[in-house]
Design an enzyme around this catalytic site. Structure first.
Site, short mmCIF file in Angstrom:
data_model
loop_
_atom_site.label_atom_id
_atom_site.label_comp_id
_atom_site.label_asym_id
_atom_site.label_seq_id
_atom_site.Cartn_x
_atom_site.Cartn_y
_atom_site.Cartn_z
N LYS A 85 37.11 46.14 48.97
CA LYS A 85 36.68 47.30 48.16
C LYS A 85 36.67 48.54 49.06
O LYS A 85 37.53 48.67 49.94
CB LYS A 85 35.34 47.02 47.50
N HIS A 134 41.21 44.58 38.45
CA HIS A 134 39.83 44.25 38.86
C HIS A 134 38.86 44.94 37.90
O HIS A 134 39.12 46.05 37.44
CB HIS A 134 39.59 44.72 40.30
N GLU A 194 36.26 46.51 38.36
CA GLU A 194 35.82 47.85 38.77
C GLU A 194 36.89 48.88 38.42
O GLU A 194 36.57 50.03 38.08
CB GLU A 194 35.49 47.86 40.27
N GLU A 254 36.77 36.47 37.35
CA GLU A 254 35.59 37.10 37.94
C GLU A 254 34.64 37.57 36.82
O GLU A 254 34.86 38.65 36.25
CB GLU A 254 36.00 38.31 38.78
N GLY A 283 28.84 41.03 43.00
CA GLY A 283 27.93 41.82 43.83
C GLY A 283 26.47 41.69 43.43
O GLY A 283 25.62 42.45 43.87
P1 13P Z 1 31.30 39.81 45.48
O1 13P Z 1 31.85 38.63 46.22
O2 13P Z 1 30.71 40.87 46.37
O3 13P Z 1 30.42 39.42 44.34
O4 13P Z 1 32.59 40.55 44.79
C1 13P Z 1 33.47 39.81 44.04
C2 13P Z 1 34.65 40.65 43.75
O5 13P Z 1 34.59 41.59 42.98
C3 13P Z 1 35.90 40.32 44.45
O6 13P Z 1 36.99 41.00 43.90
#
Ligand code: 13P
Length: 253
Positions: free
Chosen positions: A11, A95, A97, A167, A173
């Site tokens: 990220k 993703h 995000e 995911e 997160g």
């Molecule tokens: P985390 O492992 O920090 O939960 O993030 C997962 C993620 O978004 C990987 O692309």
């Protein structure tokens, strides 16, 4: 038997110095015998440097997103040919995000997926439901729809080489991991959708990762499940020690 693939999505973290130190530390910790494919997806400014640093090791480099066009007046964007020209091999697409903050839609993700294949990049196609959707029992419908739309117009050969990352948005997160059983159930559903879209052979070839608060303490259980073939890792990929432990767990499946 599908080869596990452990990918770190950094990220928007790390300076260049930190990125270089990480690679030095990680390559020192990985063993020749590690059986999992290992991918690091750093922020774009470090891609070329990390491709060079990774040479001679088992680590491969991926981007976190890309534009679907080869070139044009798209300020701030990075094209598939640019990634290819510096030796990047993978690209994370769709993703949550990117979908949440940058207006990526199933349609734009599909354009990017097709473009990645056209330019010989391996897409890591991300899908997953929000907490609201999970609580509304919509997980299966939402994820199936995302997979169908992401793969629209993708041929069998390309699809076979792709990677899907499941995911759940509520597990990213947050420290809240889906139970291994729940994660596996959705990954198995994704494989069924891929079987319907293509064939049993193609669906069995596609690797499906789980992502969302994966750590050294929970990866083994996740990877022991029948339809989870790897992990897409955020937070725990930032530290070389913990990322190396994840790769090792992936090598012992
Ligand atoms: P985390 O492992 O920090 O939960 O993030 C997962 C993620 O978004 C990987 O692309």
């Amino acid at each position: 038997m599908r080869k596990p693939i452990i990918a770190g999505n950094w990220k928007m973290y790390k300076t260049m110095d930190e990125a270089i130190s990480f690679m030095d530390a990680l390559t020192g910790k990985l063993k020749e015998s590690d059986q999992a494919d290992t991918v690091i997806c750093p922020p774009a400014p470090y891609l070329a440097t990390l491709v060079e640093k990774a040479k001679g090791s088992t680590v491969r480099i991926g981007a976190q997103t890309m534009h679907e066009e080869v070139e044009g007046a798209f300020t701030g964007e990075i094209s598939p040919t640019m990634l290819k020209s510096i030796g990047v091999e993978f690209v994370v697409l769709g993703h949550s995000e990117r979908r949440q903050y940058y207006n990526e839609t199933d349609e734009s993700v599909n354009l990017k997926v097709k473009s990645a294949f056209e330019h010989k990049l391996t897409p890591i196609v991300c899908v997953g439901e929000t907490l609201e959707q999970r609580e509304g029992n919509e997980t299966s419908a939402v994820v199936s729809d995302q997979v169908k739309k992401a793969f629209a117009g993708v041929n069998e050969t390309d699809a076979s080489s792709s990677i899907v990352a499941y995911e759940p948005v509520w597990a990213i997160g947050t420290g809240r991991t889906a139970t291994a059983e729940d994660a596996n159930e959705v990954c198995a559903q994704i494989r069924t959708v891929l079987t319907d879209l293509y064939s049993e052979t193609v669906a069995q070839a596609i690797r499906i990762q789980y992502g969302g608060s994966v750590k050294p303490g929970n990866i083994e259980e996740l990877l022991s499940m029948s339809d989870i073939d790897g992990a897409l890792v955020g937070g725990a990929s930032l530290d070389p020690e913990s990322f190396a432990a994840l790769v090792e767990a992936g090598s012992n499946v």
